[in-house]
Design a protein around this motif. Structure first.
Motif, PDB file in Angstrom:
ATOM      1  N   GLY A 157     -60.951 -71.507  34.725  1.00 40.73           N
ATOM      2  CA  GLY A 157     -60.306 -69.982  34.557  1.00 40.73           C
ATOM      3  C   GLY A 157     -58.973 -69.726  34.205  1.00 40.73           C
ATOM      4  O   GLY A 157     -58.251 -68.898  34.161  1.00 40.73           O
ATOM      5  N   GLY A 158     -58.384 -71.273  33.769  1.00 41.27           N
ATOM      6  CA  GLY A 158     -56.812 -71.123  33.188  1.00 41.27           C
ATOM      7  C   GLY A 158     -55.980 -72.101  33.831  1.00 41.27           C
ATOM      8  O   GLY A 158     -56.305 -73.067  34.941  1.00 41.27           O
ATOM      9  N   THR A 159     -54.807 -72.025  33.445  1.00 44.93           N
ATOM     10  CA  THR A 159     -53.662 -73.009  34.157  1.00 44.93           C
ATOM     11  C   THR A 159     -53.504 -72.915  35.473  1.00 44.93           C
ATOM     12  O   THR A 159     -53.157 -71.482  35.882  1.00 44.93           O
ATOM     13  N   VAL A 160     -53.392 -73.810  36.363  1.00 41.34           N
ATOM     14  CA  VAL A 160     -52.980 -73.457  37.795  1.00 41.34           C
ATOM     15  C   VAL A 160     -51.517 -73.834  37.638  1.00 41.34           C
ATOM     16  O   VAL A 160     -50.952 -74.774  37.441  1.00 41.34           O
ATOM     17  N   PHE A 161     -50.588 -72.880  38.045  1.00 42.40           N
ATOM     18  CA  PHE A 161     -49.219 -72.799  38.100  1.00 42.40           C
ATOM     19  C   PHE A 161     -48.663 -73.123  39.514  1.00 42.40           C
ATOM     20  O   PHE A 161     -48.897 -72.537  40.504  1.00 42.40           O
ATOM     21  N   VAL A 162     -47.829 -74.370  39.570  1.00 46.81           N
ATOM     22  CA  VAL A 162     -47.441 -74.844  40.937  1.00 46.81           C
ATOM     23  C   VAL A 162     -45.956 -74.387  40.938  1.00 46.81           C
ATOM     24  O   VAL A 162     -45.597 -74.076  42.148  1.00 46.81           O
ATOM     25  N   GLY A 163     -45.233 -74.849  39.969  1.00 49.51           N
ATOM     26  CA  GLY A 163     -43.721 -74.131  39.908  1.00 49.51           C
ATOM     27  C   GLY A 163     -42.770 -75.421  40.406  1.00 49.51           C
ATOM     28  O   GLY A 163     -42.998 -76.500  39.635  1.00 49.51           O
ATOM     29  N   GLU A 164     -41.781 -75.072  40.945  1.00 50.94           N
ATOM     30  CA  GLU A 164     -40.482 -76.095  41.406  1.00 50.94           C
ATOM     31  C   GLU A 164     -40.923 -77.029  42.467  1.00 50.94           C
ATOM     32  O   GLU A 164     -41.209 -76.465  43.441  1.00 50.94           O
ATOM     33  N   ILE A 165     -40.660 -78.238  42.331  1.00 53.63           N
ATOM     34  CA  ILE A 165     -40.833 -79.063  43.481  1.00 53.63           C
ATOM     35  C   ILE A 165     -39.230 -79.566  43.831  1.00 53.63           C
ATOM     36  O   ILE A 165     -39.076 -80.753  42.795  1.00 53.63           O
ATOM     37  N   PRO A 166     -38.985 -79.508  44.846  1.00 52.97           N
ATOM     38  CA  PRO A 166     -37.553 -80.211  44.937  1.00 52.97           C
ATOM     39  C   PRO A 166     -37.886 -81.701  45.275  1.00 52.97           C
ATOM     40  O   PRO A 166     -38.815 -82.166  45.700  1.00 52.97           O
ATOM     41  N   ALA A 167     -36.654 -82.533  45.144  1.00 53.13           N
ATOM     42  CA  ALA A 167     -36.768 -83.694  45.346  1.00 53.13           C
ATOM     43  C   ALA A 167     -37.137 -84.210  46.913  1.00 53.13           C
ATOM     44  O   ALA A 167     -36.784 -83.843  47.797  1.00 53.13           O
ATOM     45  N   GLY A 168     -38.010 -85.083  47.028  1.00 45.83           N
ATOM     46  CA  GLY A 168     -38.527 -85.655  48.350  1.00 45.83           C
ATOM     47  C   GLY A 168     -39.463 -84.600  48.801  1.00 45.83           C
ATOM     48  O   GLY A 168     -39.928 -84.767  50.013  1.00 45.83           O
TER      49      GLY A 168
END
Length: 320
Positions: A207-218
């Motif tokens: 159904g398209g791209t799955v957007f996860v977004g920002e992942i901080p360090a750790g």
């Protein structure tokens, strides 16, 4: 009378000449005195006019050369006995060797380029760091001066992303929807931005791209994809999941993960109905089967006993 007139004219001439000489001396006296007593009191300015990092940034694994250009802005005065210093307060920017340099002289209007080898601390957070550059120097009359400038050094860390859960069940069925949960873990020092998942698997539609977004360090985040199985797909199928993301400076990264499964034919409602009807025709089939097993077992056990009894009877008759 004539002699008296000549005397007066001579006296007036002498007075006029004396007054002219006095006026000229008086007029020239301040200028001459100024030329003797006035000194150049201007302050020579030594300033950073340019700087450059050889690789654009520094990291814990690679050294880079920093070139700093200093210019003596004075048009008349040279600067001497110069001490140059470099300091970054957090300790994330490391200087190879001493962070100071001695320069004997920079002439008026002249420049000097200081080359420093830099690296980054292994624990440094990715980003830009202000670095203080200080100059201490003297002019020709031994007047002491100092100046300071700020430059910015970029630290880059290796981006590292780990994942788990990128696996489908061994068997899927036509027209089913399978939810795939992928756990994405940022194991690096910098922030991961614009993380997203794309799927290209024969017979399955995400159904398209799955957007996860920002992942901080750790930290970690989940990406959930609902994969719809095609009604016409059948048998073994394979494809890939692509993980895309960027670092804090906009540099893009991608990683491909192989995914496979087997698609079986979907059991229709009619087939299920027929099976239920067959079972309903013989609701006690298991009871008949059990009774048959018991009867067969009883007969099998009785036959040897009967044979043994008949044999014993015949032997007894012979003895009589």
């Amino acid at each position: 009378m004539k002699k008296y007139l000549i005397f007066l004219l001579s006296l007036l001439f002498c007075l006029s000449f004396s007054f002219a000489v006095y006026a000229e001396e008086t007029e020239n006296m301040p200028q001459a005195q100024a030329e003797v007593t006035t000194e150049d009191a201007s302050v020579p300015r030594l300033m950073v006019t340019a700087y450059e990092v050889s690789s654009g940034s520094i990291s814990p694994d690679e050294k880079a050369e920093l070139k700093i250009t200093f210019k003596n802005q004075s048009k008349k005065k040279a600067v001497k006995n110069i001490k140059l210093s470099l300091n970054e307060e957090s300790g994330s920017v490391k200087c190879e060797g001493m962070p100071t340099q001695y320069v004997q002289q920079i002439k008026a209007g002249g420049t000097y380029v200081w080359t420093v080898s830099l690296s980054a601390s292994k624990t440094a957070v990715q980003g830009e760091y202000p670095v203080n550059i200080t100059s201490e120097y003297e002019d020709g009359n031994f007047g002491a001066y100092s100046s300071s400038d700020v430059i910015y050094i970029t630290i880059k860390q290796n981006v590292s992303l780990d994942y788990s859960g990128a696996q489908l069940p061994e068997i899927l069925y036509q027209e089913d929807t399978q939810t795939l949960t992928v756990d994405l873990m940022n194991t690096g020092k910098g922030v991961i931005r614009n993380c997203r998942l794309d799927f290209d698997i024969d017979g399955l539609n995400s159904g398209g791209t799955v957007f996860v977004g920002e992942i901080p360090a750790g930290e970690s985040k989940e990406g959930n994809a609902n994969l719809r199985v095609s009604p016409t797909a059948l048998g073994e199928t394979a494809g890939k999941m692509t993980i895309s993301y960027e670092d804090e400076f906009g540099e893009a990264y991608t990683e491909n993960v192989d995914i496979s499964t087997v698609i079986n034919k979907k059991v229709s409602v009619e087939d299920n109905t027929e099976q239920e009807e067959e079972k309903s025709k013989y609701p006690l089939w298991w009871a008949f089967a059990l009774a048959g097993a018991l009867v067969g077992g009883g007969i099998g056990a009785a036959i040897p006993v009967i044979i043994h009894s008949e044999k014993q009877r015949k032997e007894d008759e012979k003895r009589l």
